[in-house]
Design a protein around this motif. Sequence first.
Motif, PDB file in Angstrom:
ATOM      1  N   ALA A   1       0.787  -1.311  -0.061  1.00 22.65           N
ATOM      2  CA  ALA A   1       0.045   0.065   0.003  1.00 22.65           C
ATOM      3  C   ALA A   1       0.987   1.286   0.096  1.00 22.65           C
ATOM      4  O   ALA A   1       0.323   2.266  -0.538  1.00 22.65           O
ATOM      5  CB  ALA A   1      -0.946   0.039   1.071  1.00 22.65           C
ATOM      6  N   ALA A   2       1.920   1.133   0.477  1.00 23.90           N
ATOM      7  CA  ALA A   2       2.923   2.485   0.819  1.00 23.90           C
ATOM      8  C   ALA A   2       3.458   3.025  -0.768  1.00 23.90           C
ATOM      9  O   ALA A   2       3.384   4.106  -0.917  1.00 23.90           O
ATOM     10  CB  ALA A   2       4.419   1.970   1.417  1.00 23.90           C
TER      11      ALA A   2
ATOM     12  N   ALA B   1       0.562   8.584  -5.216  1.00 23.48           N
ATOM     13  CA  ALA B   1      -0.544   9.606  -5.273  1.00 23.48           C
ATOM     14  C   ALA B   1      -0.154  10.870  -4.786  1.00 23.48           C
ATOM     15  O   ALA B   1      -0.596  11.820  -5.019  1.00 23.48           O
ATOM     16  CB  ALA B   1      -1.835   9.091  -4.629  1.00 23.48           C
ATOM     17  N   VAL B   2       0.489  10.664  -3.505  1.00 29.97           N
ATOM     18  CA  VAL B   2       0.881  11.978  -2.532  1.00 29.97           C
ATOM     19  C   VAL B   2       1.747  12.704  -3.416  1.00 29.97           C
ATOM     20  O   VAL B   2       1.727  14.181  -3.347  1.00 29.97           O
ATOM     21  CB  VAL B   2       1.501  11.627  -1.383  1.00 29.97           C
ATOM     22  CG1 VAL B   2       1.992  12.581  -0.569  1.00 29.97           C
ATOM     23  CG2 VAL B   2       0.417  10.773  -0.475  1.00 29.97           C
ATOM     24  N   VAL B   3       2.825  12.319  -4.107  1.00 29.38           N
ATOM     25  CA  VAL B   3       3.754  13.272  -4.806  1.00 29.38           C
ATOM     26  C   VAL B   3       3.299  13.963  -5.643  1.00 29.38           C
ATOM     27  O   VAL B   3       3.385  15.325  -5.705  1.00 29.38           O
ATOM     28  CB  VAL B   3       5.160  12.370  -5.195  1.00 29.38           C
ATOM     29  CG1 VAL B   3       6.061  13.342  -5.903  1.00 29.38           C
ATOM     30  CG2 VAL B   3       5.839  11.643  -3.729  1.00 29.38           C
ATOM     31  N   PRO B   4       2.587  13.360  -6.879  1.00 32.89           N
ATOM     32  CA  PRO B   4       1.967  14.240  -7.735  1.00 32.89           C
ATOM     33  C   PRO B   4       0.966  15.166  -7.303  1.00 32.89           C
ATOM     34  O   PRO B   4       0.735  16.304  -7.971  1.00 32.89           O
ATOM     35  CB  PRO B   4       1.199  13.265  -8.778  1.00 32.89           C
ATOM     36  CG  PRO B   4       1.840  11.837  -8.350  1.00 32.89           C
ATOM     37  CD  PRO B   4       2.442  12.034  -7.006  1.00 32.89           C
TER      38      PRO B   4
END
Length: 57
Positions: free
Chosen positions: A23-24, A30-33
């Motif tokens: 899941a990481a 998703a978080v970086v973009p």
Amino acid sequence: MAPETYLEYGPGEVARAQWANAAAGPLMAAVVPASLIPFRQPLPRLASLSFADATSP
């Protein structure tokens, strides 16, 4: 990692750790973009205050 080392874990602990690792990757993908998205307006005041409250000691 030697197969014997898995004997130290209880039932389901290895699978839980593997799912967490799996899941990481998508989470970071998703978080970086999402962090690079330019915002035209600042966050609403309520969101800013709740974040500040959560981070203050």
